[in-house]
Each structure stands twice: as structure tokens, then as C-alpha cells.
Design an enzyme around this catalytic site. Structure first.
Site, PDB file in Angstrom:
ATOM      1  N   ARG A   1       0.826  -1.137   0.084  1.00  0.00           N
ATOM      2  CA  ARG A   1       0.055   0.036   0.024  1.00  0.00           C
ATOM      3  C   ARG A   1       0.781   1.181   0.158  1.00  0.00           C
ATOM      4  O   ARG A   1       1.648   1.401   0.916  1.00  0.00           O
ATOM      5  CB  ARG A   1      -0.920   0.013   1.143  1.00  0.00           C
ATOM      6  CG  ARG A   1      -1.703   1.264   1.520  1.00  0.00           C
ATOM      7  CD  ARG A   1      -2.501   1.059   2.887  1.00  0.00           C
ATOM      8  NE  ARG A   1      -3.414   2.209   2.978  1.00  0.00           N
ATOM      9  CZ  ARG A   1      -3.225   3.050   4.062  1.00  0.00           C
ATOM     10  NH1 ARG A   1      -2.194   3.083   4.835  1.00  0.00           N
ATOM     11  NH2 ARG A   1      -4.056   4.039   4.154  1.00  0.00           N
TER      12      ARG A   1
ATOM     13  N   HIS B   1      -3.190  10.763   1.020  1.00  0.00           N
ATOM     14  CA  HIS B   1      -2.477  10.478   2.249  1.00  0.00           C
ATOM     15  C   HIS B   1      -1.986  11.916   2.644  1.00  0.00           C
ATOM     16  O   HIS B   1      -0.826  12.042   2.901  1.00  0.00           O
ATOM     17  CB  HIS B   1      -1.552   9.393   2.184  1.00  0.00           C
ATOM     18  CG  HIS B   1      -1.213   8.800   3.485  1.00  0.00           C
ATOM     19  ND1 HIS B   1      -1.419   7.565   3.918  1.00  0.00           N
ATOM     20  CD2 HIS B   1      -0.955   9.458   4.669  1.00  0.00           C
ATOM     21  CE1 HIS B   1      -1.082   7.440   5.079  1.00  0.00           C
ATOM     22  NE2 HIS B   1      -0.795   8.579   5.725  1.00  0.00           N
TER      23      HIS B   1
ATOM     24  N   GLU C   1      -7.486   8.266   6.961  1.00  0.00           N
ATOM     25  CA  GLU C   1      -7.725   8.896   8.404  1.00  0.00           C
ATOM     26  C   GLU C   1      -8.520  10.195   8.364  1.00  0.00           C
ATOM     27  O   GLU C   1      -7.743  11.299   8.724  1.00  0.00           O
ATOM     28  CB  GLU C   1      -6.447   8.855   9.132  1.00  0.00           C
ATOM     29  CG  GLU C   1      -5.815   7.476   8.905  1.00  0.00           C
ATOM     30  CD  GLU C   1      -4.730   7.463  10.228  1.00  0.00           C
ATOM     31  OE1 GLU C   1      -4.264   8.431  10.828  1.00  0.00           O
ATOM     32  OE2 GLU C   1      -4.129   6.373  10.375  1.00  0.00           O
TER      33      GLU C   1
ATOM     34  N   ASN D   1      -6.668   1.351  10.147  1.00  0.00           N
ATOM     35  CA  ASN D   1      -5.298   1.907  10.733  1.00  0.00           C
ATOM     36  C   ASN D   1      -5.577   1.909  12.503  1.00  0.00           C
ATOM     37  O   ASN D   1      -6.144   2.511  12.857  1.00  0.00           O
ATOM     38  CB  ASN D   1      -4.625   3.100  10.286  1.00  0.00           C
ATOM     39  CG  ASN D   1      -4.467   3.259   8.940  1.00  0.00           C
ATOM     40  OD1 ASN D   1      -4.644   2.284   8.021  1.00  0.00           O
ATOM     41  ND2 ASN D   1      -4.470   4.601   8.687  1.00  0.00           N
TER      42      ASN D   1
ATOM     43  N   TYR E   1      -3.318   1.349  16.162  1.00  0.00           N
ATOM     44  CA  TYR E   1      -2.048   1.217  16.762  1.00  0.00           C
ATOM     45  C   TYR E   1      -2.434   1.035  18.336  1.00  0.00           C
ATOM     46  O   TYR E   1      -1.364   0.194  19.187  1.00  0.00           O
ATOM     47  CB  TYR E   1      -1.176   2.390  16.753  1.00  0.00           C
ATOM     48  CG  TYR E   1      -0.710   2.836  15.365  1.00  0.00           C
ATOM     49  CD1 TYR E   1      -1.665   3.336  14.233  1.00  0.00           C
ATOM     50  CD2 TYR E   1       0.571   2.315  14.880  1.00  0.00           C
ATOM     51  CE1 TYR E   1      -1.306   3.752  13.006  1.00  0.00           C
ATOM     52  CE2 TYR E   1       1.006   2.522  13.660  1.00  0.00           C
ATOM     53  CZ  TYR E   1       0.014   3.106  12.652  1.00  0.00           C
ATOM     54  OH  TYR E   1       0.302   3.308  11.460  1.00  0.00           O
TER      55      TYR E   1
ATOM     56  N   GLU F   1      -2.779  -0.362   8.710  1.00  0.00           N
ATOM     57  CA  GLU F   1      -1.723   0.060   9.095  1.00  0.00           C
ATOM     58  C   GLU F   1      -1.802  -0.520  10.640  1.00  0.00           C
ATOM     59  O   GLU F   1      -2.779  -0.356  11.333  1.00  0.00           O
ATOM     60  CB  GLU F   1      -1.536   1.678   9.144  1.00  0.00           C
ATOM     61  CG  GLU F   1      -1.445   2.449   8.076  1.00  0.00           C
ATOM     62  CD  GLU F   1      -1.066   3.689   8.282  1.00  0.00           C
ATOM     63  OE1 GLU F   1      -0.889   4.293   9.537  1.00  0.00           O
ATOM     64  OE2 GLU F   1      -1.667   4.561   7.155  1.00  0.00           O
TER      65      GLU F   1
END
Ligand code: GBH
Length: 473
Positions: free
Chosen positions: A81, A126, A171, A313, A315, A380
Site C-alpha cells: 500500500r 494521504h 484517516e 489503521n 495502533y 496500518e
């Protein structure tokens, strides 16, 4: 092996890695590229970024893309990606000027991937908005929807016969903070009427417009898949009390639901609780209109269902209680929740990134329930350190997070179809410059050649891909 099936990847599950144009390409003014908001910010307010770093050269992937692809090939990734730099293709943002050399670059990259049997997954946006479009207000201006439409139509025409996986916008939840908190370019801190909600409104419409362009004009021939890429912390109740559980649910609706509900839910539109709470607080503030803009019925229908899969995404996670913290963002106050960190959670170089693997599992369960178990692709997930080559902490993070993902698949029936590591390379980590390292491959930024050195985590990932199983050392 404890429970072998649990640590085995399902057939057809895709494993890849992700990057973004401004973070790796460099060549900021080569071959006719125009200026974008990150060029502008780093050149006019260099102090905005740690060590006054910028992306002028970055990993120099514009010139070293063949080396990057050979790394991907060597590790064994199925899919890669990356994002397109809008101003390489349209230097002024609109169709007034089409830059063939920029177009050729992405053809070379895509061809190199396909020749090596790696699927390209392309993010259309992005964060590197053409500066010319910022000068008319950026995402606060609803006209951006039209300019995005023109850009994506051209991109589908150019590359759509080779690219089958598309992400429209990366995002939106983060993009808006470039307008309210100086967290990203355009580095504004406007506080009028929740500009976050206004920019977000345009971003949702832009995503939907891109989807319909593809759907009407290209899908029947090109047969690809489109998604909007969400992001967020997962919020978990601090205790078992109903109050904390309600607070966590509100937090998740304002985090994932803000951009998820309009696109991915059955009913469309903003989450009902978000509508209700922002309207109520706006009224209390004496406003005649809600700070959260209102979609017409037609717009709700136009945005609803504009996806073929859900990209996410993720984290880290947070704990949640009810209440209003007057120092927190307006969104948190509107949602009436307070976010907490458990002191026992391991930390890393990025202060916000706490290691909370079980939050990953719970997030999948929440998405399954909210959005009818449509296919989820993790675009991600990764860990930040100071750049050590023997990156044991990264391997531990990845092992634990991926294990939780497989448990979500096998024990909870979550429909997860792929996973990409963030990131292939140490790169320009936005306002943190090169001080934060997320790469599985080290890049020497003092070396004009930008020498790449695979880290210890690459060994771990190679094993995963070869054996389709997580090594449980
Ligand atoms: C992703 O954003 C980006 O897509 C990618 O470009 C980036 O390199 C990668 O993550 C790693 O950061 O707790 O208030 O301090 C994730 C962005 C940045 C979102 C940090 C949450 C912390 C907010 N995340 N942010 S706070």
C-alpha cells in the site's frame, strides 16, 4: 505449539506493508511536481517539525523505488500500500496542468510491483493536499469535492486497469486536526464552530463522490474494490459500571463512528448519539445551528454504502470514564468522556502509543457488531522505537497484536481479510520528523544514498509469511 489453528493465517489472507508518498518519496520539486501543503509548511515554518526535518529527500523512494520493490519481494509480501502524491500528477491541484512525468513515475512503480507479483493497493489521498487547493480553504471548502472528483477520475483512467485495491482518503479523523490543532499541515488552529466537523463533512462527501465515479464509470471494466480508511484508538470502559460502559460506547462512536457510520452502517448518517449530543450542546451554547453540519436525505443516501471493504489503521487503546474535561478537544467534550492510560501499559518512543494488544481484538468485535461483519482490512499497525536494528520490542508488539487479530477471527468470527505492517521504511513521521521510527527496514538519513538495512523484525515477518503461522518463541 499451544493451539496451532489459532496462530495460523486463513487461506487467502493478505499480508503486506504500507507507506505514504510525502513520508518516503522526496524529490519534492522534481520532474514538474507542484507544491503541496507539507512542502509549504516545512519550508515556511521549519520549526513546526522536530529538528526542522522535512520531506524534501525523505527516503528518496522516488529514485530508489526499484530497491524498495526488491525489498518487498525479498520479504515475501503479497501486497504493497502506497499513496499517490496529488501534485506530482496535477501540480496545481486541478486539471489545468497534467504532468506526464509524474504520471510516468507511478506507472513505473506499479509495473515494477506487478512484475514481481506484488499487488498494488493505492491510497488516493494521504494528507499531501495541493497548496493551490489550500489557498481556497482546503477541506473547509465544499468545492474540494469537485476537485477531488476530477483528480480521482484521472487516476482511475490512468492506473485502474492495473490497480484493484483502492483507499480513497487516509484517516479523516486525523486530517481535521490540521485545521484545529496545528497537528498537521496546513497547521491551523481555528477554533470557530468546531472546524473539525466542517472539514470532516467535506471529506465524507469527497469519499462518496470518488466511490460513485468509480462505480458508474470504471467498476464494470476494472473490477476493483474501494474503501475509506478509518483510524482510531479503541476505548474500553475503565470499570464494569454501566456509566463507564456507556462512556466507552460514546467515545467509540465519536472515534470510529464519526466517519464509519455514514459510510459503513446500514442506516448511514452520523451516529445517532453524535447527532444528539452535539445538537444538544450547540443549543446550550445559544447556537441556532448545530456545530455538527447536517446531511440532507439525498446526501445520506449518497454516502451510505460507499465501500467494498473496510480499511482500518490501528495502533493503541485507551480506558474511558464519563465526564467533561474542559482542556480536552471539543469532540471529547461533546462525547462526554474522559480518556485514561493504564500506568502498566508498556510505552515506546511515540508517547501516544501504548502497547494494548487486547484492545485490537475488542476493536474487531466492535466493528463486527456495528458494521454487520463486512470485510475488514488492517492497512496500518506498527510500533515506534529509536531505530534499533535488533528491534525486539517491535517483534513483541507485532506478535501480540497479530495473535489477537487471529483470535478475533477464530474465536469471534470477525471477517478480517488482510493486514499491512506500518511501515516498510523508517520515514518522515509528520511533525515528529525522523525522530520516530516505525520501519521494519532501517534507513540511514545521514547517508546521501539512504542506505536501507532490514531489521530483526524482517526475519520474524519473513517467517510469518512463509509458514503462514505466528512463531511463538
Ligand atoms: C498513521 O496515523 C498515519 O496514517 C501514518 O502516516 C503515520 O506515519 C502512522 O500512523 C504512525 O503515526 O494522543 O492526542 O497525542 C496515526 C496517527 C498519530 C493518531 C498520533 C493519534 C495521537 C494523538 N496517530 N495521534 S494524542
Amino acid at each position: 505449539m499451544k493451539d496451532k489453528i489459532k496462530y495460523t493465517f486463513p487461506d487467502n489472507f493478505l499480508i503486506g506493508t504500507s507507506t505514504a508518498a510525502y513520508q518516503i518519496e522526496g524529490a519534492w520539486n522534481e520532474d514538474g511536481k507542484g507544491e503541496n501543503i507539507w512542502d509549504k509548511l516545512t519550508h515556511t515554518i521549519p520549526k513546526a517539525v522536530t529538528n526542522e526535518d522535512n520531506g524534501d529527500i525523505a527516503c528518496d523512494s522516488y529514485h530508489k523505488y526499484k530497491e524498495d520493490v526488491s525489498l518487498l519481494k525479498d520479504i515475501g509480501f503479497n501486497i504493497y500500500r502506497f499513496s499517490l502524491n496529488w501534485t506530482r500528477i496535477l501540480p496545481d491541484g486541478d486539471l489545468s496542468h497534467i504532468n506526464q512525468k509524474g504520471i510516468d513515475y507511478y506507472h513505473r512503480l506499479i509495473d515494477e510491483l506487478l512484475n514481481n507479483k506484488i499487488e498494488p493497493m493505492v491510497t488516493l489521498y494521504h494528507w499531501d493536499l495541493p497548496q493551490k487547493l489550500q489557498e481556497i480553504g482546503g477541506w473547509l471548502n465544499p468545492l474540494l469535492v469537485n476537485y477531488f472528483e476530477d483528480y480521482v477520475r484521472l487516476v482511475f483512467q490512468l492506473y485502474g486497469n492495473k490497480v484493484k485495491w483502492w483507499n480513497t482518503i487516509n484517516e479523516p479523523l486525523e486530517i481535521v486536526h490540521g485545521y484545529s490543532e496545528k497537528r498537521y499541515a496546513p497547521y491551523l488552529d481555528l477554533d470557530a464552530m468546531s472546524v473539525d466537523y466542517i472539514a470532516g463533512h467535506t471529506l465524507l462527501k469527497a469519499h462518496a463522490r470518488a466511490y460513485h465515479v468509480y462505480d458508474k464509470e470504471f467498476r464494470h471494466i476494472q473490477k476493483g474494490k474501494l474503501s475509506l480508511t478509518l483510524s482510531g484508538f479503541f476505548y474500553s470502559p475503565m470499570s464494569d459500571s454501566q456509566e463507564d460502559r456507556d462512556a466507552a460506547e460514546r467515545a467509540n462512536q465519536f472515534e470510529f463512528g464519526w466517519f464509519g457510520h455514514p459510510v459503513y452502517s446500514k442506516d448511514g448518517d452520523y451516529p445517532p448519539i453524535m447527532r444528539e449530543l452535539v445538537d444538544k450542546r450547540s443549543k446550550e451554547e445559544g447556537r441556532q445551528r448545530s456545530r455538527l453540519p447536517v446531511f440532507t436525505k439525498a446526501e445520506i443516501e449518497e454516502i451510505r454504502g460507499t465501500s467494498d471493504y473496510l480499511t482500518m489503521n490501528h495502533y493503541t487503546s485507551r480506558l474511558c470514564t464519563s465526564g467533561i474535561d474542559p482542556t480536552a478537544k471539543v469532540r471529547f467534550q461533546d462525547a462526554n468522556f474522559i480518556s485514561h492510560i493504564d500506568e502498566n501499559w508498556p510505552s515506546c518512543q511515540a508517547v501516544w502509543l501504548k502497547v494494548v494488544p487486547w484492545g485490537f481484538r475488542d476493536m474487531f468485535r466492535w466493528l463486527k457488531k456495528e458494521y454487520d461483519n463486512q470485510p475488514v482490512y488492517i492497512t496500518e499497525n506498527g510500533y515506534c522505537d529509536e531505530g534499533e536494528i535488533i528491534d525486539v520490542n517491535r517483534v513483541n508488539y507485532l506478535r501480540e497484536y497479530i495473535t489477537e487479530m487471529l483470535i478475533a477471527i477464530y474465536d469471534y468470527g470477525c471477517n478480517i481479510i488482510g493486514y499491512n505492517f506500518w511501515s516498510l521504511l523508517d520515514n518522515f513521521e509528520w511533525l515528529n520528523g525522523y525522530s520516530y521510527k516505525f520501519g521494519i527496514v532501517h534507513v540511514d538519513f545521514n547517508d546521501p544514498e539512504r542506505k536501507r538495512t532490514p531489521k530483526f523484525s524482517v526475519k520474524f515477518i519473513k517467517n510469518i509469511i512463509q509458514d503462514r503461522i505466528i512463531p511463538q518463541v
